[in-house]
Design an enzyme around this catalytic site. Structure first.
Site, PDB file in Angstrom:
ATOM      1  N   TYR A 143       0.831  -1.200   0.000  1.00  0.00           N
ATOM      2  CA  TYR A 143       0.000   0.000   0.000  1.00  0.00           C
ATOM      3  C   TYR A 143       0.872   1.259   0.000  1.00  0.00           C
ATOM      4  O   TYR A 143       0.629   2.179  -0.791  1.00  0.00           O
ATOM      5  CB  TYR A 143      -0.926  -0.018   1.211  1.00  0.00           C
ATOM      6  CG  TYR A 143      -1.999   1.040   1.190  1.00  0.00           C
ATOM      7  CD1 TYR A 143      -3.126   0.889   0.383  1.00  0.00           C
ATOM      8  CD2 TYR A 143      -1.902   2.192   1.967  1.00  0.00           C
ATOM      9  CE1 TYR A 143      -4.120   1.855   0.350  1.00  0.00           C
ATOM     10  CE2 TYR A 143      -2.893   3.153   1.946  1.00  0.00           C
ATOM     11  CZ  TYR A 143      -3.993   2.984   1.141  1.00  0.00           C
ATOM     12  OH  TYR A 143      -4.982   3.942   1.106  1.00  0.00           O
ATOM     13  N   LYS A 147       0.942   4.045  -3.045  1.00  0.00           N
ATOM     14  CA  LYS A 147       0.536   5.433  -2.854  1.00  0.00           C
ATOM     15  C   LYS A 147       1.695   6.411  -3.068  1.00  0.00           C
ATOM     16  O   LYS A 147       1.488   7.526  -3.561  1.00  0.00           O
ATOM     17  CB  LYS A 147      -0.087   5.607  -1.468  1.00  0.00           C
ATOM     18  CG  LYS A 147      -1.417   4.867  -1.304  1.00  0.00           C
ATOM     19  CD  LYS A 147      -2.451   5.304  -2.337  1.00  0.00           C
ATOM     20  CE  LYS A 147      -3.817   4.696  -2.076  1.00  0.00           C
ATOM     21  NZ  LYS A 147      -4.836   5.145  -3.045  1.00  0.00           N
TER      22      LYS A 147
END
Length: 237
Positions: A143, A147
């Site tokens: 993640y 991002k």
């Protein structure tokens, strides 16, 4: 045009934008859910099914949207997944899925819609990043990487396209109290996380959506390539 517009932050963005008078194109993996959400919004909203990780699906969805509404002035890339595990245990499948949806999906949508915006000479792209783009979070290897990649990608789009009328920015929230966020951060885990945020709480979906509305508005015309952090001060510590 809002990806992930059926639930979570994307749904809040759709609500806030519709309240401001925008005509919404709701994009979701579940075409029926996208159509249902569009019907709820009213104002001639359109629902489109799309797998953002599949370039062919993205091209078809964007063509459908353009045919329905004529021009997409604002793209909000909110579709995303999270698959948590310690880095040493994270599966290849979880890594690939996360990068495919969160990063590649953001690129494919931005590229496909961006081409139409560039042809028209105007447009705003708003990509949902995260505080995870700036800090390392336990069990968030895929993640955080996805991002951080979204922030880097958006800066390139902002550099290449702003001179042709298309700006691009990111939004980086802390934990947001969507239904998923409430479940994931319930109990002492959530209370401990809140104590690390100077304002002492998590973000509300409409607070993130309101920041997106600012980036979509004329008030932000000189904001380009920025990462607007909506984290109550978590990343300043």
């Amino acid at each position: 045009m809002i990806t992930g517009g059926v639930a979570g932050i994307g749904a809040a963005v759709a609500d806030v934008f519709a309240d401001a008078g925008a005509r919404i194109v709701v994009v979701d993996l579940d075409a029926a859910a996208a159509a249902g959400r569009a019907e709820e919004l009213g104002r001639e909203a359109v629902g489109v099914g799309c797998d953002v990780s599949d370039p062919a699906s993205v091209d078809a969805a964007v063509a459908q949207a353009i045919e329905a509404v004529g021009h997409v002035n604002v793209l909000v890339n909110s579709a995303g997944i999270v698959d948590l595990a310690p880095a040493e245990d994270l599966s290849t499948g979880a890594w690939n899925r996360t990068l495919a949806v969160n990063l590649s999906g953001t690129f494919f949508m931005s590229q496909a819609v961006g081409r139409h915006m560039l042809e028209a000479g105007r447009g705003k792209i708003i990509n949902l990043a995260s505080q995870a783009a700036s800090v390392g979070l336990l069990e968030h290897a895929a993640y955080c990487a996805s991002k951080a990649g979204v922030v880097g990608l958006t800066k390139v789009l902002a550099t290449e396209w702003a001179g042709r009328g298309v700006t691009a920015n990111t939004l980086s929230p802390t934990v947001v109290l969507t239904e998923l966020g409430k479940k994931a951060w319930a109990g002492e885990k959530g209370e401990a996380a809140k104590r690390e945020i100077p304002v002492g709480r998590f973000a509300l979906p409409r607070e993130v959506a309101s920041a997106a509305l600012f980036l979509a508005s004329g008030a932000s015309n000189m904001v380009n390539g920025a990462d607007l952090v909506v984290d109550g001060g978590y990343t300043i510590r």
